[in-house]
Write a protein that holds these residues in place. Structure first.
Motif, PDB file in Angstrom:
ATOM      1  N   GLN A  32      46.911  34.139  47.431  1.00 31.33           N
ATOM      2  CA  GLN A  32      48.158  34.048  48.195  1.00 31.33           C
ATOM      3  C   GLN A  32      49.346  33.715  47.292  1.00 31.33           C
ATOM      4  O   GLN A  32      50.446  34.251  47.477  1.00 31.33           O
ATOM      5  CB  GLN A  32      48.037  33.016  49.322  1.00 31.33           C
ATOM      6  CG  GLN A  32      47.062  33.409  50.410  1.00 31.33           C
ATOM      7  CD  GLN A  32      47.387  34.739  51.073  1.00 31.33           C
ATOM      8  OE1 GLN A  32      48.537  35.147  51.188  1.00 31.33           O
ATOM      9  NE2 GLN A  32      46.350  35.453  51.509  1.00 31.33           N
ATOM     10  N   ARG A  35      50.279  36.900  45.455  1.00 25.71           N
ATOM     11  CA  ARG A  35      50.956  37.819  46.389  1.00 25.71           C
ATOM     12  C   ARG A  35      52.401  37.363  46.624  1.00 25.71           C
ATOM     13  O   ARG A  35      53.325  38.174  46.635  1.00 25.71           O
ATOM     14  CB  ARG A  35      50.236  37.881  47.745  1.00 25.71           C
ATOM     15  CG  ARG A  35      48.863  38.496  47.719  1.00 25.71           C
ATOM     16  CD  ARG A  35      48.882  39.979  47.399  1.00 25.71           C
ATOM     17  NE  ARG A  35      48.538  40.148  45.997  1.00 25.71           N
ATOM     18  CZ  ARG A  35      48.823  41.194  45.230  1.00 25.71           C
ATOM     19  NH1 ARG A  35      49.453  42.218  45.698  1.00 25.71           N
ATOM     20  NH2 ARG A  35      48.485  41.245  43.976  1.00 25.71           N
ATOM     21  N   LYS A  36      52.593  36.065  46.829  1.00 21.59           N
ATOM     22  CA  LYS A  36      53.931  35.524  47.089  1.00 21.59           C
ATOM     23  C   LYS A  36      54.879  35.806  45.922  1.00 21.59           C
ATOM     24  O   LYS A  36      56.059  36.063  46.121  1.00 21.59           O
ATOM     25  CB  LYS A  36      53.835  34.009  47.328  1.00 21.59           C
ATOM     26  CG  LYS A  36      55.164  33.340  47.532  1.00 21.59           C
ATOM     27  CD  LYS A  36      55.002  31.844  47.672  1.00 21.59           C
ATOM     28  CE  LYS A  36      56.371  31.189  47.725  1.00 21.59           C
ATOM     29  NZ  LYS A  36      56.306  29.778  47.438  1.00 21.59           N
ATOM     30  N   PHE A  38      54.522  38.221  43.602  1.00 23.07           N
ATOM     31  CA  PHE A  38      54.253  39.555  43.073  1.00 23.07           C
ATOM     32  C   PHE A  38      55.485  40.191  42.419  1.00 23.07           C
ATOM     33  O   PHE A  38      55.413  40.645  41.276  1.00 23.07           O
ATOM     34  CB  PHE A  38      53.720  40.466  44.189  1.00 23.07           C
ATOM     35  CG  PHE A  38      53.367  41.842  43.724  1.00 23.07           C
ATOM     36  CD1 PHE A  38      52.097  42.108  43.242  1.00 23.07           C
ATOM     37  CD2 PHE A  38      54.297  42.871  43.759  1.00 23.07           C
ATOM     38  CE1 PHE A  38      51.754  43.382  42.804  1.00 23.07           C
ATOM     39  CE2 PHE A  38      53.972  44.147  43.319  1.00 23.07           C
ATOM     40  CZ  PHE A  38      52.696  44.399  42.845  1.00 23.07           C
ATOM     41  N   LEU A  49      48.122  40.761  37.962  1.00 22.04           N
ATOM     42  CA  LEU A  49      48.381  41.365  39.269  1.00 22.04           C
ATOM     43  C   LEU A  49      47.307  42.377  39.636  1.00 22.04           C
ATOM     44  O   LEU A  49      46.815  42.393  40.768  1.00 22.04           O
ATOM     45  CB  LEU A  49      49.759  42.028  39.288  1.00 22.04           C
ATOM     46  CG  LEU A  49      50.955  41.083  39.237  1.00 22.04           C
ATOM     47  CD1 LEU A  49      52.245  41.886  39.166  1.00 22.04           C
ATOM     48  CD2 LEU A  49      50.974  40.131  40.417  1.00 22.04           C
ATOM     49  N   GLU A  53      44.400  42.109  43.183  1.00 19.84           N
ATOM     50  CA  GLU A  53      44.921  42.964  44.248  1.00 19.84           C
ATOM     51  C   GLU A  53      44.185  42.772  45.574  1.00 19.84           C
ATOM     52  O   GLU A  53      44.643  43.242  46.606  1.00 19.84           O
ATOM     53  CB  GLU A  53      44.891  44.430  43.818  1.00 19.84           C
ATOM     54  CG  GLU A  53      45.903  44.725  42.734  1.00 19.84           C
ATOM     55  CD  GLU A  53      45.887  46.163  42.238  1.00 19.84           C
ATOM     56  OE1 GLU A  53      44.822  46.801  42.268  1.00 19.84           O
ATOM     57  OE2 GLU A  53      46.959  46.631  41.809  1.00 19.84           O
ATOM     58  N   SER A  54      43.054  42.085  45.545  1.00 23.96           N
ATOM     59  CA  SER A  54      42.320  41.760  46.765  1.00 23.96           C
ATOM     60  C   SER A  54      41.635  40.411  46.553  1.00 23.96           C
ATOM     61  O   SER A  54      41.470  39.961  45.419  1.00 23.96           O
ATOM     62  CB  SER A  54      41.262  42.828  47.067  1.00 23.96           C
ATOM     63  OG  SER A  54      40.215  42.758  46.114  1.00 23.96           O
TER      64      SER A  54
END
Length: 187
Positions: A32, A35-36, A38, A49, A53-54
């Motif tokens: 998370q 993602r925040k 990115f 990154l 990715e998952s």
């Protein structure tokens, strides 16, 4: 060539800030955080990154960091503010023969400009020179990353030059980076 292991302990940096070696159980929180952040990490950490990715990939990424630590090839930490992960710090590209390492770091946008990363980099530079058989530390930053460049300067690192088109960002576009270093003056 002397490889030195580092204890997998929490390193207290300042009041609420500590470094913890990558460990299982933080996959969701780290995913998370990546993602925040990115958009701001695209030019600086394309490999990180792509490897996050998952959530499944993040689990593999954390396992990889633990294995590299155990082999003394890399010492990667998560940066914590109390119980919250706020960033990443890595002692990487360790060359035990040449006695060199590279530092890499990033912090959550909400934690920037508070001196946290500067304190971490200073702490780890002192640790590397006093505890590991390393004589030179390097760090790189994208030419537009003035915050990282200021951190390197505040920590006593010196500009060595600009590396053109050697490094690619997340979109696979070549970018320029500044190279900084510091050498251990104690022989």
């Amino acid at each position: 060539m002397i490889k030195k292991s580092i204890a997998r302990d929490c390193v207290q940096i300042q009041d609420k800030i500590c470094l913890k070696p990558y460990q299982k159980g933080y996959e969701e929180a780290f995913f998370q955080l990546v993602r925040k952040n990115f958009d701001r990490l695209q030019n600086h950490f394309p490999s990180l990154l792509k490897k996050n990715e998952s959530i499944e990939n993040t689990k593999i990424y954390i396992d990889e960091k633990i294995k590299l630590w155990n082999k003394c090839q890399e010492f990667a930490y998560m940066i914590f503010n109390e119980q919250e992960i706020i960033g990443h710090f890595n002692i990487k590209d360790i060359d035990w023969k040449k006695k060199t390492v590279e530092l890499a770091y990033w912090i959550d946008s909400d934690s920037e400009n508070k001196g946290i990363v500067t304190n971490i980099v200073k702490n780890r530079i002192n640790f590397i020179f006093s505890e590991l058989d390393i004589i030179k530390i390097i760090a790189r930053c994208h030419v537009e990353n003035m915050q990282s460049e200021k951190i390197m300067q505040k920590c006593g690192m010196h500009y060595e030059g600009t590396v053109h088109n050697l490094y690619k960002n997340y979109q696979n576009i070549s970018v320029d980076t500044y190279l900084y270093s510091i050498e251990n003056n104690i022989k």
